[in-house]
Design a protein around this motif. Structure first.
Motif, PDB file in Angstrom:
ATOM      1  N   ARG A  35      32.798  57.476  41.692  1.00  0.00           N
ATOM      2  CA  ARG A  35      33.865  57.437  42.687  1.00  0.00           C
ATOM      3  C   ARG A  35      35.069  56.656  42.164  1.00  0.00           C
ATOM      4  NH1 ARG A  35      31.776  54.976  47.661  1.00  0.00           N
ATOM      5  NH2 ARG A  35      29.905  54.478  46.485  1.00  0.00           N
ATOM      6  N   ALA A  36      34.773  55.578  41.442  1.00  0.00           N
ATOM      7  CA  ALA A  36      35.870  54.777  40.893  1.00  0.00           C
ATOM      8  C   ALA A  36      36.698  55.591  39.910  1.00  0.00           C
ATOM      9  CB  ALA A  36      35.301  53.536  40.209  1.00  0.00           C
ATOM     10  N   VAL A  37      36.019  56.357  39.058  1.00  0.00           N
ATOM     11  CA  VAL A  37      36.727  57.158  38.060  1.00  0.00           C
ATOM     12  C   VAL A  37      37.560  58.239  38.757  1.00  0.00           C
ATOM     13  CG1 VAL A  37      36.455  58.778  36.147  1.00  0.00           C
ATOM     14  CG2 VAL A  37      35.062  56.705  36.231  1.00  0.00           C
ATOM     15  N   ALA A  38      36.980  58.842  39.802  1.00  0.00           N
ATOM     16  CA  ALA A  38      37.707  59.888  40.517  1.00  0.00           C
ATOM     17  C   ALA A  38      38.959  59.311  41.167  1.00  0.00           C
ATOM     18  CB  ALA A  38      36.809  60.523  41.583  1.00  0.00           C
ATOM     19  N   GLU A  39      38.831  58.109  41.700  1.00  0.00           N
ATOM     20  CA  GLU A  39      39.946  57.459  42.390  1.00  0.00           C
ATOM     21  C   GLU A  39      41.081  57.135  41.427  1.00  0.00           C
ATOM     22  OE1 GLU A  39      41.482  56.836  45.831  1.00  0.00           O
ATOM     23  OE2 GLU A  39      39.323  57.169  45.718  1.00  0.00           O
ATOM     24  N   ASP A  40      40.751  56.478  40.343  1.00  0.00           N
ATOM     25  CA  ASP A  40      41.780  56.037  39.394  1.00  0.00           C
ATOM     26  C   ASP A  40      41.131  55.738  38.037  1.00  0.00           C
ATOM     27  OD1 ASP A  40      43.736  54.830  37.914  1.00  0.00           O
ATOM     28  OD2 ASP A  40      44.490  53.592  39.564  1.00  0.00           O
ATOM     29  N   PRO A  41      41.208  56.676  37.102  1.00  0.00           N
ATOM     30  CA  PRO A  41      40.501  56.501  35.827  1.00  0.00           C
ATOM     31  C   PRO A  41      40.967  55.252  35.069  1.00  0.00           C
ATOM     32  CG  PRO A  41      41.624  58.638  35.935  1.00  0.00           C
ATOM     33  CD  PRO A  41      41.904  57.942  37.211  1.00  0.00           C
ATOM     34  N   ASP A  42      42.262  54.962  35.137  1.00  0.00           N
ATOM     35  CA  ASP A  42      42.779  53.825  34.374  1.00  0.00           C
ATOM     36  C   ASP A  42      42.240  52.514  34.911  1.00  0.00           C
ATOM     37  OD1 ASP A  42      44.138  55.527  32.755  1.00  0.00           O
ATOM     38  OD2 ASP A  42      45.942  55.517  34.012  1.00  0.00           O
ATOM     39  N   ALA A  43      42.266  52.385  36.258  1.00  0.00           N
ATOM     40  CA  ALA A  43      41.742  51.166  36.876  1.00  0.00           C
ATOM     41  C   ALA A  43      40.257  51.019  36.572  1.00  0.00           C
ATOM     42  CB  ALA A  43      41.966  51.209  38.392  1.00  0.00           C
ATOM     43  N   ALA A  44      39.537  52.175  36.615  1.00  0.00           N
ATOM     44  CA  ALA A  44      38.100  52.131  36.332  1.00  0.00           C
ATOM     45  C   ALA A  44      37.855  51.638  34.921  1.00  0.00           C
ATOM     46  CB  ALA A  44      37.491  53.516  36.533  1.00  0.00           C
ATOM     47  N   ARG A  45      38.690  52.110  33.985  1.00  0.00           N
ATOM     48  CA  ARG A  45      38.523  51.723  32.595  1.00  0.00           C
ATOM     49  C   ARG A  45      38.733  50.215  32.424  1.00  0.00           C
ATOM     50  NH1 ARG A  45      38.957  55.523  28.375  1.00  0.00           N
ATOM     51  NH2 ARG A  45      40.156  56.896  29.702  1.00  0.00           N
ATOM     52  N   ILE A  46      39.776  49.721  33.081  1.00  0.00           N
ATOM     53  CA  ILE A  46      40.081  48.292  32.978  1.00  0.00           C
ATOM     54  C   ILE A  46      38.934  47.452  33.531  1.00  0.00           C
ATOM     55  CG2 ILE A  46      41.606  46.467  33.856  1.00  0.00           C
ATOM     56  CD1 ILE A  46      43.842  48.679  33.755  1.00  0.00           C
ATOM     57  N   SER A  47      38.322  47.952  34.637  1.00  0.00           N
ATOM     58  CA  SER A  47      37.244  47.156  35.221  1.00  0.00           C
ATOM     59  C   SER A  47      35.917  47.384  34.502  1.00  0.00           C
ATOM     60  CB  SER A  47      37.115  47.451  36.717  1.00  0.00           C
ATOM     61  OG  SER A  47      36.978  48.837  36.919  1.00  0.00           O
ATOM     62  N   GLY A  48      35.964  47.960  33.317  1.00  0.00           N
ATOM     63  CA  GLY A  48      34.785  47.974  32.464  1.00  0.00           C
ATOM     64  C   GLY A  48      33.905  49.196  32.585  1.00  0.00           C
ATOM     65  N   ILE A  49      34.352  50.208  33.329  1.00  0.00           N
ATOM     66  CA  ILE A  49      33.551  51.432  33.425  1.00  0.00           C
ATOM     67  C   ILE A  49      33.841  52.317  32.221  1.00  0.00           C
ATOM     68  CG2 ILE A  49      33.208  53.547  34.764  1.00  0.00           C
ATOM     69  CD1 ILE A  49      33.896  51.877  37.259  1.00  0.00           C
ATOM     70  N   ASN A  50      32.771  52.843  31.634  1.00  0.00           N
ATOM     71  CA  ASN A  50      32.949  53.750  30.507  1.00  0.00           C
ATOM     72  C   ASN A  50      33.292  55.142  31.051  1.00  0.00           C
ATOM     73  OD1 ASN A  50      32.740  55.448  28.335  1.00  0.00           O
ATOM     74  ND2 ASN A  50      30.955  54.411  27.457  1.00  0.00           N
ATOM     75  N   VAL A  51      34.585  55.434  31.058  1.00  0.00           N
ATOM     76  CA  VAL A  51      35.060  56.654  31.716  1.00  0.00           C
ATOM     77  C   VAL A  51      34.531  57.909  31.026  1.00  0.00           C
ATOM     78  CG1 VAL A  51      37.115  57.988  32.330  1.00  0.00           C
ATOM     79  CG2 VAL A  51      37.094  55.520  32.656  1.00  0.00           C
ATOM     80  N   ASP A  52      34.549  57.899  29.698  1.00  0.00           N
ATOM     81  CA  ASP A  52      34.057  59.067  28.956  1.00  0.00           C
ATOM     82  C   ASP A  52      32.605  59.353  29.302  1.00  0.00           C
ATOM     83  OD1 ASP A  52      36.449  59.475  27.811  1.00  0.00           O
ATOM     84  OD2 ASP A  52      35.949  58.592  25.866  1.00  0.00           O
ATOM     85  N   TRP A  53      31.861  58.262  29.434  1.00  0.00           N
ATOM     86  CA  TRP A  53      30.436  58.377  29.751  1.00  0.00           C
ATOM     87  C   TRP A  53      30.253  58.998  31.135  1.00  0.00           C
ATOM     88  CZ3 TRP A  53      27.100  55.936  33.311  1.00  0.00           C
ATOM     89  CH2 TRP A  53      25.732  56.012  32.981  1.00  0.00           C
ATOM     90  N   VAL A  54      31.032  58.534  32.111  1.00  0.00           N
ATOM     91  CA  VAL A  54      30.963  59.103  33.464  1.00  0.00           C
ATOM     92  C   VAL A  54      31.342  60.582  33.435  1.00  0.00           C
ATOM     93  CG1 VAL A  54      32.020  59.078  35.755  1.00  0.00           C
ATOM     94  CG2 VAL A  54      31.347  56.932  34.672  1.00  0.00           C
ATOM     95  N   HIS A  55      32.416  60.892  32.722  1.00  0.00           N
ATOM     96  CA  HIS A  55      32.840  62.286  32.616  1.00  0.00           C
ATOM     97  C   HIS A  55      31.714  63.156  32.093  1.00  0.00           C
ATOM     98  CE1 HIS A  55      37.513  61.781  32.520  1.00  0.00           C
ATOM     99  NE2 HIS A  55      36.978  61.534  33.685  1.00  0.00           N
ATOM    100  N   ARG A  56      31.085  62.666  31.013  1.00  0.00           N
ATOM    101  CA  ARG A  56      30.049  63.461  30.374  1.00  0.00           C
ATOM    102  C   ARG A  56      28.917  63.740  31.355  1.00  0.00           C
ATOM    103  NH1 ARG A  56      27.838  60.188  26.076  1.00  0.00           N
ATOM    104  NH2 ARG A  56      29.928  60.484  25.242  1.00  0.00           N
TER     105      ARG A  56
END
Lengths: 287, 331, 401
Positions: free
Chosen positions: A169-190
């Motif tokens: 949900r965080a990535v869907a909301e705002d990928p950049d913010a999610a990345r900054i807060s330590g979420i591995n966006v590529d991993w979530v996407h995959r």
């Protein structure tokens, strides 16, 4: 009256199958922002795979089911890496066209190798029908309805209550913010992509027992699913479920009381009107 | 010359920037005479009926794609209803000329007007939505229109379609190329004349004051509104104009093939046009025309591949996208 | 950064190479001419697109007939034996593509014998072209049901018209003792839509009361609600005017609902589809009225049909399609007309087709109409058969009289 209930129940089954295609699509749409026009061919590939395992190799449908679902997930894993990730930064339209290319590639290939024969079909292991207050529904349809709704419910719960769901949900909301807060966006996407294609696998598995398996099997469900996704709110599993079931019932009632050949036209008109009335979808929020 | 739309890079946090290789440009005052000369001499080079047909088909695709280009390059919206507008033009022209209600030229005018009117009717509600919602709303409308073409048998002929649509009355008009090829040259010139007109309209609309307002709307509607412009009007006007041009393309198609049936006016028709515009450079009218030519000609040379054609074409499309991504061009 | 630039340079080179290749391909000339002792045939069939699965069956039939003819020493025209060579032109079922491909075939590749088209929409688009070439382009239609095609003097049709299929079907329903019928029509099937007025008139003449007409579309997968509606009207036979896939689906869903009404259709479902596309038990009280298939002919003891089926399976790894015989027989008829004309002049072959008498290698039981294969309307005549299905097996095949 009994007739209307019968049509409505049948519409629920129809809608549940739409929903199964739509929930995978809504995740890819909402999280990866890919208008995934190739989602339908995954459903088609899953149907062919089911046929190969169940009819050609004689497996039990229950044994084949996990294999089909996992295989489709793996296919999603490969595709995300090879096709979509390299195009990540060139915009939604590029991703849409890439999806279209995948669609053409797979459909063209299947038509070349399997298209010249009659459509295949997988027969459902359980025969018979159940009667509920004067309404007859085959066992197959009841099971399909239950399986589809159960899968959707699990997904909706996972998105809301698991760690992965929160990250999604965080990535869907705002990928950049999610990345900054330590979420591995590529991993979530995959993994979102893998789950979506696995769901397409389940949809294909069920559809294989309902409809003739042709290279074009996924086309119609995909178009309806696209509409469901947007009307239900991009990325919203619950929205897609509600809208999908409603559309199935409406289409079925129209076919029963009006004209079958016009029922899809009316459904598309409803989609148009619904979108205009609620531009952000009935659910409003994403994921 | 033509502007390629390059929105600001999204958040730098997404990763390193890539060096962008600029899109080549040529001013209209050089490009247009060049294009006219190319069209004029083309039949001398393609001195056979088959290549002339391929070139004419490329022109028909170019007109439809240019209609889409106006919408994508202007308000930046994607429409899947354009296959339907294309169909409205084709059917209106067909119905009017088959029944001898009107002769060709006024019928073409009515067909274009009908497309514009349908565009207004669809656009007023649909333009309340944006981007993907708009795309899917028009998808619903495109599917609906395709169902109408296929289902309204008493008017459209249903799946049987309308046959024996008379061609544009061009016989007797002297044409230099006809020294070499008897048939097909006039159709080629007619179609490409329309391409050039629509191309110039594209460039003028997207570049002029109107185009500047459109571009500003994409950046900030509030700002444009505060300057006294009505963004809704600009968006609707562009959409309706684009729909009218799609109907014009449909009218040209109907008279050229002499037949219209429901299979040719679907959302896939619109999708093809979107593919052309996307590869051609989103708002780049010249690129759109060039892409329409390439995408019509290349499959003809893939005939040797027989049924693998579709697969190979898909790979080529992906390669093009990959190349564009590597060059840093946004699609 | 350097790596990115190197990659982009490589890609630019690749792009330039693609453009150059396109231009080079454009500059390349037309096809090389065939050998003198070869007769070139063009097949204008949709082998891709939604109609592709039927088209491939037709095209395979053409291929098979061409190799049969060549293996038997070719076509004897006067004192010369010619080999046949077939070129394929895929229309994808699209009118504009069909017209472009036909132009390529005739004007560029210099081929003046046409087999096809198989779809009505392509037929409509090429009609003006065929009219222009009515002196020098003999055509045997293989699959398309479009009425106006055979009005062109040079065009002959190897398949029965859709109206004929329906007429024979109604005849059979009368024999079945039906009094009240419902028809279900695929509105995407141009041939059926075109034939509807004639079929309704045929019902009126037959004495069967046509109590309701339903419509559906190719690709539709759920008929449950429609079946409920038809059932409420209580007909005693349902006539399905749709393609094979949808027909099987309709039957399957009706039986699932426990409704065992007699259903008649126009397709000939191959035996090996039963148990795969539809449970054997569901294929009961189903009647298929169609021209005899190769399998029917084989069962009647035709050695030629048996050989054709075996060859087809060996070569294409599939059962012959529903219209395979049309493509096959079209080639044989063309070869016959070349022999009977005694010349390879296309204009003369048109005359020979008009007067075509039963020819060598004829596999199909076509009725000679006044001594010729193509009757006054340029259509063939064949006795239809009705196959009766019980429990997934054809228990009876009788000819419709």
């Amino acid at each position: 009256m009994g007739l209307a209930v019968g049509y409505a129940l049948n519409g629920l089954v129809l809608g549940a199958l739409y929903v199964l295609v739509a929930v995978g699509l809504t995740l890819v749409f909402g999280v990866l922002r890919i208008p995934h026009f190739a989602h339908g061919v995954f459903v088609m590939v899953a149907a062919y795979l089911t046929f190969a395992l169940v009819v050609a190799m004689g497996w039990n449908l229950l044994v084949a089911a996990p294999v089909v679902i996992v295989a489709l997930g793996l296919l999603g894993l490969v595709l995300e890496r090879v096709v979509y990730r390299p195009l990540g930064r060139s915009g939604e339209l590029a991703l849409m066209l890439a999806a279209f290319a995948v669609n053409q590639f797979v459909q063209g290939g299947f038509q070349k190798f399997f298209g010249q024969e009659y459509a295949r079909q997988v027969s459902f292991p359980l025969d018979g029908s159940v009667s509920l207050g004067g309404v007859t529904l085959s066992v197959q349809r009841v099971i399909a309805l239950v399986v589809a709704l159960a899968a959707t419910a699990v997904l909706a719960w996972a998105v809301r209550h698991t760690k992965f769901g929160r990250a999604t949900r965080a990535v869907a909301e705002d990928p950049d913010a999610a990345r900054i807060s330590g979420i591995n966006v590529d991993w979530v996407h995959r993994w979102v992509f893998v789950i979506a294609t696995a769901l397409a696998g389940l949809a294909g598995l069920l559809l294989a027992t309902f409809v003739p398996i042709t290279p074009f099997l996924g086309d119609q469900p995909l178009l309806v699913a696209f509409a469901i996704v947007v009307v239900g709110g991009m990325g919203s599993v619950v929205g897609a479920t509600v809208v999908g079931l409603a559309l199935g019932v409406v289409e079925s009632l129209l076919a029963g009381f009006g004209s079958q050949s016009w029922s899809s036209a009316v459904v598309f008109l409803i989609i148009f009107v619904a979108l205009i009335a609620r531009p952000n979808g009935v659910q409003g929020a994403r994921v | 010359m033509t502007e390629t739309i390059s929105p600001p890079e999204p958040g730098t946090a997404r990763g390193r920037r890539r060096r962008r290789i600029p899109v080549p440009r040529l001013p209209l005052r050089f490009a247009l005479p060049l294009a006219i000369v190319l069209v004029a001499v083309a039949p001398l080079v393609f001195a056979d009926a088959y290549r002339l047909r391929v070139a004419t088909a490329a022109g028909l695709l170019a007109i439809l794609a240019l209609a889409m280009n106006l919408l994508i390059g202007g308000p930046g919206e994607i429409s899947f209803a354009h296959g339907g507008f294309y169909g409205v033009g084709a059917y209106v022209l067909g119905i009017l000329t088959v029944g001898n209600t009107l002769s060709f030229w006024p019928a073409l005018l009515v067909a274009t007007a009908a497309g514009t009117a349908v565009g207004v009717a669809v656009g007023i509600p649909a333009l309340r939505t944006r981007t993907l919602s708009f795309a899917i709303a028009t998808l619903g409308m495109g599917l609906f229109l395709a169902n109408v073409f296929g289902g309204w048998t008493s008017v459209t002929g249903g799946s049987v379609g309308l046959a024996n649509i008379p061609r544009a009355p061009l016989d007797g008009i002297p044409v230099p190329g006809s020294i070499f090829v008897q048939s097909g040259v006039r159709q080629f010139y007619l179609v490409w004349l329309v391409v050039l007109v629509v191309l110039v309209l594209n460039v003028v609309v997207l570049r002029g004051g109107f185009g500047n307002v459109l571009k500003s709307i994409k950046r900030s509607e509030v700002l444009v509104e505060s300057l006294g412009f009505r963004p809704g009007f600009y968006r609707l006007a562009t959409f309706a104009f684009s729909a009218g041009l799609a109907a014009l393309a449909g009218g040209m198609y109907a008279q050229y093939i002499s037949f219209v049936g429901p299979d040719n006016f679907t959302i896939f028709t619109a999708f093809n046009a979107i593919v052309v515009v996307a590869i051609g450079g989103l708002g780049n009218a010249w690129g759109t025309v060039a892409t329409a030519i390439v995408l019509t000609v290349v499959p003809e040379y893939l005939h040797a591949l027989d049924d693998y054609r579709v697969v190979v074409f898909a790979v080529l499309l992906f390669v093009v996208l990959r190349v564009r991504a590597a060059l840093g061009w946004r699609t | 950064m350097t790596r990115t630039r190197a990659v982009s340079r490589a890609l630019r080179v690749a792009l330039a190479a693609m453009v150059a290749a396109t231009l080079a391909a454009c500059a390349q000339g037309g096809q090389s001419a065939g050998a003198d002792d070869t007769i070139k045939i063009g097949a204008l069939i949709a082998t891709t697109g939604p109609a592709g699965s039927i088209g491939v069956g037709i095209e395979n039939g053409i291929e098979l007939a061409v190799s049969d003819v060549n293996a038997a020493g070719g076509v004897k025209v006067g004192s010369t034996s010619y080999k046949l060579a077939v070129s394929h032109y895929d229309t994808a079922g699209d009118p504009a593509t069909g017209l472009t491909q036909l132009t390529r075939m005739v004007e560029n590749d210099d081929i003046h014998f046409l087999i096809g088209p198989d779809t009505s929409s392509v037929g409509n688009a090429i009609l003006p072209f065929l009219q222009q070439h009515q002196q020098d382009l003999p055509v045997i239609v293989a699959g398309a049901g479009l009425g106006p095609l055979t009005k062109v003097p040079s065009v002959f049709r190897m398949n029965p018209t859709i109206a004929e299929y329906n007429k024979q079907n109604i005849k059979f329903q009368v024999a079945l003792g039906a009094k009240r019928a419902t028809i279900v029509t695929d509105i995407k099937h141009a041939g059926e839509v075109e034939a509807t007025p004639q079929t309704v008139a045929d019902y009126q003449a037959s004495g069967i009361d046509l109590i309701s007409q339903e419509t559906m579309q190719t690709g539709q997968t759920d008929f449950t609600s429609m079946i409920g509606k038809i059932r409420a009207a209580n007909p005693d036979v349902v006539f399905l005017r749709m393609y094979a896939d949808e027909q099987l689906l309709f039957v399957k869903q009706a039986r699932q609902l426990g409704w065992n009404i007699p259903i008649t259709g126009v397709n000939a479902t191959p035996l090996d589809r039963v148990g795969v596309a539809i449970p054997a038990a569901a294929m009961t009280n189903v009647y298929e009225v169609s021209p005899p298939t190769w399998a029917n002919l084989e069962a009647d003891g035709s050695a030629a049909a048996k050989q054709a089926v075996t060859e087809y399976k060996g070569r294409f790894n599939a059962d012959p399609g529903g219209l395979t015989f049309v493509g096959y027989e079209a080639v044989k008829a063309l070869a016959g007309s070349l022999t009977q004309a005694g010349t390879v002049d296309p204009g003369k072959v048109i005359g020979a087709l008009q007067q075509l008498k039963p020819y060598a290698g004829q596999l199909y039981p076509l009725n000679a109409q006044g001594g010729v294969i193509f009757g006054p309307g340029h259509e063939i005549s064949v006795d239809f058969v009705a196959a009766k299905w019980e429990n997934g097996k054809i228990v009876d095949t009788e000819s419709v009289k």
